[in-house]
Write an enzyme that holds these catalytic residues in place. Structure first.
Site, PDB file in Angstrom:
ATOM      1  N   THR A 242       0.846  -1.197   0.000  1.00 27.23           N
ATOM      2  CA  THR A 242       0.000   0.000   0.000  1.00 27.23           C
ATOM      3  C   THR A 242       0.875   1.239   0.000  1.00 27.23           C
ATOM      4  O   THR A 242       2.011   1.225   0.482  1.00 27.23           O
ATOM      5  CB  THR A 242      -0.888   0.068   1.254  1.00 27.23           C
ATOM      6  OG1 THR A 242      -0.049   0.237   2.412  1.00 27.23           O
ATOM      7  CG2 THR A 242      -1.743  -1.167   1.401  1.00 27.23           C
ATOM      8  N   ASP A 243       0.350   2.336  -0.541  1.00 29.98           N
ATOM      9  CA  ASP A 243       0.971   3.622  -0.257  1.00 29.98           C
ATOM     10  C   ASP A 243       0.817   3.863   1.242  1.00 29.98           C
ATOM     11  O   ASP A 243      -0.064   3.290   1.891  1.00 29.98           O
ATOM     12  CB  ASP A 243       0.307   4.732  -1.073  1.00 29.98           C
ATOM     13  CG  ASP A 243       1.210   5.943  -1.242  1.00 29.98           C
ATOM     14  OD1 ASP A 243       2.182   6.083  -0.469  1.00 29.98           O
ATOM     15  OD2 ASP A 243       0.947   6.757  -2.146  1.00 29.98           O
ATOM     16  N   TRP A 244       1.662   4.712   1.789  1.00 32.72           N
ATOM     17  CA  TRP A 244       1.732   4.860   3.247  1.00 32.72           C
ATOM     18  C   TRP A 244       0.419   5.420   3.795  1.00 32.72           C
ATOM     19  O   TRP A 244       0.022   6.535   3.493  1.00 32.72           O
ATOM     20  CB  TRP A 244       2.915   5.745   3.610  1.00 32.72           C
ATOM     21  CG  TRP A 244       4.141   4.957   3.978  1.00 32.72           C
ATOM     22  CD1 TRP A 244       4.838   5.031   5.139  1.00 32.72           C
ATOM     23  CD2 TRP A 244       4.798   3.951   3.194  1.00 32.72           C
ATOM     24  NE1 TRP A 244       5.890   4.130   5.133  1.00 32.72           N
ATOM     25  CE2 TRP A 244       5.886   3.459   3.957  1.00 32.72           C
ATOM     26  CE3 TRP A 244       4.572   3.400   1.941  1.00 32.72           C
ATOM     27  CZ2 TRP A 244       6.740   2.462   3.498  1.00 32.72           C
ATOM     28  CZ3 TRP A 244       5.419   2.404   1.468  1.00 32.72           C
ATOM     29  CH2 TRP A 244       6.482   1.947   2.243  1.00 32.72           C
TER      30      TRP A 244
END
Length: 820
Positions: A242-244
Site C-alpha cells: 500500500t501507499d503509506w
C-alpha cells in the site's frame, strides 16, 4: 529458502504479523524462523533513508545520497540507456544503505499540468513513460552493491524497485479519498499501458497501490486492477504494498492481492485479519499465498545487502551531471545567441542562480552528497561575469528595490542570464498547483528587464509546465527542469557549448491553462473526478487543434541541424536515414507516431509508438530502424474485453516532435472488422476530438453506466473514509470549528512565510480521511479512536469524546493480550 516449509512452521498469529509494517519504514521480521525484515525507502531520484525520526513528508534529514535529476527531467532525455544507468546507481546506493525496496520510479500519467507531483512523473504519454520506467527498474534491480563491488559474491541478488502509484493517481487534491471515474478503454490505453510496459519489460519485484478509488473501489482492494489485470493478464509475480496509510479494509486488500500494508498500525490491522480467518471470512490459504511472495522478496533482496556502508563512487555525481546534460531542453535560440560568446560581458540575475532549485518537495526530497550553484560555476568559467543580483524574493514577496538593482546591473552588460522558475512549495507532494504562471514578482522583474535590455537568456528551473506569454521578449529560453545536485554544472556546460542540448519535451506546453482539455474537470468535484476527456490527454488532444500550444510534445532545439529522408516501412517497422547537416556534433531524438484508419474506432490524431536517440558527427548519416511491437497498432475492444487490432490503412509518421513530422508512409494492417463497435450519435465528440466540454449524458455513455454523485452535500453525516475537508459541512459545531481552525492555520502559516508547513497542513490534515489518521500514526491512534473523533464532528461531541477515551484504554488492553 523453502518458503512453503517455513510458512508451515508458523502459527497463525506469526503469519498475520508479517502482513503489516513493523514501524514506519520496516517490515516485520520473525527471528524464530530466520525470516528477515525489510527496509523500504523513498527514492525516485535518490535514496531517502532517514537516520533519525521517520516521516513520509521529507521533513527530517536523510542520509546523504546522490540526488539525480527528477523523473520529469530524465524523461526529456528520451534515453532508455541513460535511465537504466541512473537506475543502476540508485540500486547500488540503496544496497549500500541497507535498503531492500526502493520506492520508485513514480510513473503516473500527467493528465493535467497542475498536478503538484508532476515533477516526479515521466510524461503525458504512456509509451514513453513505460519504456523509461522499465529501464529504471532494470537498473535498480541489477544495481545491488554486491554485483558491482570487487570481491562480492556473484550470486548476489539485487534490491527491489517499486513502481508507483498503481493506478490513476493523477492529482494530489483529496488523493486519499477521491473516486476516479474513467471509462475502461481510456483506463487501459492511457493510464495502465505505462505500468504494463514496466511490468512486462522491467519485471519489478514490487508495485505500490495508490490512495485513490477507481470507479468506486479503492485501488488497494480493487480485484479488477490487482488480480485480473496486474497478476492474471500481465503475469506479475511480485508483491503489492500500500501507499503509506493507503490501506482501506485490510481483509479485502489481502483478497485482492495487496500483500503488505505500510506503515505498521500497532497490530490493529493484524487483529482484523486474524479475526477474519477465525470467523471463516478469509481462508488461511490467502494469507499463505501473500506470505510466500513476501518471504521471497525479503530473502532475495536481503542477499543484496551484504556489502554495507560502501562509499559512494565518484562516478555517481558524474552520472547525475550527464543525466542533467542529456535532459536540458533548448526552447528558443533567437539569432543563435547560444552558445554564449565568451568575449561578451554577462549579468547574472535571479535567486535560483545562487540558491539552486534542483529537486521537488515531499517524500522524494534527497539530502545530496554535494551541491553547486550556477553562480559559482559561471564565475569559475571563462565567461566575463560583471555581477550578480537576486532580482526577486524566492517565495513571492515583491521588492521594487531588487528589481531596480537588477535592471541597473543588466544595463551594464552585453547579455543577461536570467534564472527564473518555481519555488519548492509551488511543486510539492500533497498539494496541486493553482496556476501555470510564474510567480508575479518574477514576471515583474522580467518585464522590467525587457524594458532595458534586448539580449536576455532565460534559464528555467521547475519540474512541470508553465505558461510563457513573455517569450517573445527574450532571446533564448533554456529549460533545465529539476536537474539534481549537478544540474548547475550541466547547465553551464550547455550555455558554453561544451554540451550540445539534446533534450526534448516529454509533455505539451499549452499557451494558457484554458487550453487544457481536462481543465474543466480538475481536480474534480468533492467526491469524484471525472475523466471526461477520455483518451485525449496532452498531445493526443492538442494535435487535433490548430493552435493552443506554446511547445509541442517532443520539441527541443539543438546547436546543429538534422535531415530526415528515405523512409521505408514494412510489417516489421520503419527505416530511414538521419543526417547531421550542421557544423557541430549532436544528438537527435527521432520519434515514431502511428495514425489509425479512423473508420470504426475513435482515436487521437496520432500516438507515439517508438523512439530512439541518435548521436551524429557533423556531416554523418546513419540508417535508423524503429521496430513495431505489441503496442503499435492495438486498441482495447470493450465488446471483446481484450486488446484488438482494427483492419485498415495506417499512416506511419517519423518526426522531430508531434508537430514536426519529417516523413510519412502508409501501411496496410490486417486485424478485425470493427464496424458497429460504437454508437456514433452518443459518442460523436470522441470521434471529432472536441472534448473540452463533454456533457454528462455523453460521458455516461462512454463510461457505460450512470455517473456517481460528485458532491458531498451539506450537513450529511461524515464517514470513516471522508477527508477532514468535509468538516466544512459537519452537523456538529466541533466539526465546523475544526474546519475553520485548519483553514486559519494554513492561511497564517502561508502569511508568515512558513509555506512548507502550510502545505503540510493541507496534505496531512485537510485532505486526510479519518481512516488515514489511524493508518498513519503507527498504532498511536486506533480506528475506534478515529471513529470517536468522527462522532464528535458529526454532532455527538460528548458521546464521541467518551468513546475516544474509553476505547483507547480498551485497545491498549487488547493489544497487550494480543502480543503476549
Amino acid at each position: 529458502m523453502d518458503y512453503k516449509h517455513v510458512i508451515k512452521q508458523m502459527t497463525l498469529e506469526e503469519k498475520v504479523s508479517l502482513l503489516s509494517g513493523k514501524n514506519f519504514w520496516e517490515s516485520q521480521e520473525l527471528e524464530r524462523l530466520n525470516v528477515p525484515g525489510m527496509f523500504l525507502a523513498d527514492g525516485p531520484h535518490g535514496i531517502r533513508r532517514q537516520a533519525a525520526a521517520a516521516d513520509h513528508l521529507g521533513l527530517n534529514e536523510s542520509i546523504p545520497a546522490t540526488c539525480y535529476p527528477t523523473a520529469a527531467t530524465v524523461a526529456n532525455s528520451w534515453d532508455v540507456e541513460l535511465a537504466q544507468e541512473v537506475g543502476t546507481h540508485l540500486g547500488r546506493e540503496a544496497a549500500s544503505q541497507q535498503v531492500n525496496v526502493l520506492l520508485g520510479p513514480g510513473m503516473n500519467i500527467k493528465r493535467n499540468p497542475l498536478c503538484g507531483r508532476n515533477f516526479e512523473y515521466f510524461s503525458e504519454d504512456p509509451y514513453l513513460t513505460g519504456k523509461m520506467a522499465a529501464a529504471y527498474v532494470r537498473g535498480i534491480q541489477a544495481g545491488g552493491i554486491g554485483a558491482h563491488v570487487s570481491g562480492a559474491p556473484s550470486t548476489s541478488r539485487g534490491i527491489a524497485a517499486c513502481i508507483k502509484h498503481f493506478a490513476v493517481n493523477n492529482q494530489e487534491t483529496r488523493r486519499m479519498s477521491i473516486d476516479v471515474v474513467v471509462d475502461e478503454r481510456t483506463l487501459r490505453e492511457i493510464y495502465l499501458t505505462g505500468f504494463e510496459i514496466a511490468v512486462r519489460e522491467g519485471r519489478p519485484r514490487v508495485v505500490m497501490s495508490s490512495y485513490n478509488k477507481v470507479n468506486g473501489e479503492y485501488t488497494n482492494e480493487n480485484m479488477h486492477l490487482l488480480r485480473e489485470i496486474l497478476r492474471e493478464e500481465w503475469g506479475f509475480q511480485g508483491c503489492v504494498v500500500t501507499d503509506w496509510g493507503g490501506g482501506n479494509e485490510r481483509v479485502r486488500g489481502l483478497l485482492a492481492g495487496n500483500e503488505l500494508e505500510m506503515p505498521g498500525t500497532g497490530g490493529e490491522s493484524n487483529r482484523e485479519v486474524l479475526e477474519a480467518v477465525r470467523r471463516g471470512e478469509l481462508e488461511e490459504a490467502v494469507v499463505d499465498e501473500a506470505l510466500e511472495r513476501l518471504l521471497a522478496l525479503a530473502d532475495e533482496t536481503s542477499q543484496a545487502l551484504v556489502w554495507k556502508n560502501q562509499k559512494i563512487p565518484r562516478d555517481h555525481h558524474q552520472t547525475a551531471c550527464k543525466a542533467a546534460e542529456e535532459s536540458i531542453v533548448l526552447l528558443k535560440n533567437q539569432d543563435t545567441i547560444l552558445p554564449l560568446d565568451t568575449s561578451k560581458t554577462l549579468a547574472v540575475i535571479g535567486d535560483f542562480a545562487q540558491t539552486p532549485r534542483y529537486q521537488g518537495a515531499g517524500s522524494s526530497r534527497v539530502n545530496p552528497t554535494q551541491l553547486e550553484s550556477a553562480l559559482d560555476r559561471l564565475e569559475s568559467s571563462e565567461l566575463r561575469i560583471i555581477g550578480y543580483e537576486p532580482g526577486f524574493h524566492r517565495f513571492g514577496k515583491k521588492s521594487s528595490d531588487l528589481v531596480e538593482r537588477a535592471c541597473g546591473l543588466a544595463a551594464q552588460a552585453d547579455t543577461v542570464l536570467l534564472y527564473l522558475g518555481l519555488d519548492e512549495v509551488s511543486e510539492a507532494e500533497g498539494v496541486d498547483r493553482t496556476s501555470l504562471a510564474l510567480p508575479e514578482n518574477q514576471l515583474d522583474l522580467l518585464e522590467a528587464l525587457v524594458g532595458v535590455h534586448s539580449r536576455i537568456v532565460v534559464i528555467l528551473s521547475c519540474g512541470s509546465v508553465i505558461e510563457m506569454p513573455w517569450i517573445d521578449g527574450v532571446s533564448a529560453v533554456v529549460h533545465g527542469y529539476l536537474g539534481g545536485q549537478a544540474g548547475a554544472q550541466a547547465m553551464v556546460r550547455v550555455l558554453l557549448g561544451l554540451v550540445n542540448p539534446s533534450g526534448k519535451l516529454a509533455e505539451t506546453y499549452p499557451k494558457t491553462y484554458l487550453d487544457v482539455p481536462s481543465g474543466a474537470n480538475f481536480p474534480g468535484g468533492q467526491a469524484t473526478v471525472e475523466y471526461r476527456e477520455g483518451p485525449y490527454v496532452g498531445y493526443r488532444y492538442f494535435d487535433r487543434q490548430p493552435g493552443g500550444i506554446q511547445f509541442p510534445f517532443g520539441f527541443g532545439l539543438s546547436y546543429t541541424s538534422f535531415e530526415y529522408h528515405d523512409l521505408r516501412v514494412d510489417s516489421r517497422g520503419a527505416r530511414f536515414t538521419l543526417r547531421n547537416t550542421g557544423a557541430l556534433a549532436g544528438k537527435e531524438v527521432v520519434q515514431l507516431y502511428i495514425q489509425g484508419p479512423g473508420q470504426a474506432v475513435y482515436r487521437p490524431e496520432k500516438e507515439l509508438k517508438g523512439f530512439t536517440k541518435v548521436h551524429l558527427e557533423p556531416g554523418e548519416s546513419r540508417e535508423v530502424h524503429l521496430a513495431f511491437d505489441a503496442y503499435s497498432f492495438r486498441f482495447f475492444n470493450l465488446k471483446k474485453n481484450a486488446w484488438d487490432v482494427e483492419s485498415g490503412m495506417y499512416t506511419i509518421f517519423i518526426g522531430a516532435s508531434s508537430r514536426d513530422i519529417r516523413l510519412q508512409a502508409s501501411l496496410s494492417v490486417q486485424g478485425s472488422d470493427c464496424g458497429n463497435l460504437y454508437d456514433l450519435r452518443s459518442l460523436e465528440p470522441y470521434f471529432t476530438g472536441e472534448v473540452e466540454n463533454i456533457e454528462e449524458p455523453t460521458f455516461a455513455a462512454l463510461v457505460g453506466r450512470p455517473l456517481p454523485e460528485t458532491h458531498w452535500g451539506n450537513r450529511i453525516p461524515m464517514g470513516y473514509n471522508d477527508p477532514l475537508a468535509r468538516t466544512k459541512y459537519a452537523r456538529g459545531w466541533f466539526g465546523r470549528l475544526t474546519h475553520s481552525l485548519i483553514i486559519f492555520t494554513h492561511w497564517l502559516l502561508w502569511k508568515i512565510g512558513q509555506r512548507d508547513t502550510a502545505n503540510l497542513i493541507m496534505m496531512s490534515f485537510y485532505n486526510m480521511p479519518f481512516r488515514g489518521i489511524a493508518k498513519m500514526m503507527g498504532g498511536m491512534v486506533s480506528r475506534r479512536m478515529a471513529e470517536g473523533f468522527l462522532m464528535m464532528v458529526n454532532g455527538h461531541f460528548f458521546k464521541g469524546f467518551t468513546r475516544l477515551i474509553t476505547k483507547e484504554k480498551q485497545e491498549k488492553e487488547v493489544e497487550y493480550e494480543y502480543r503476549t
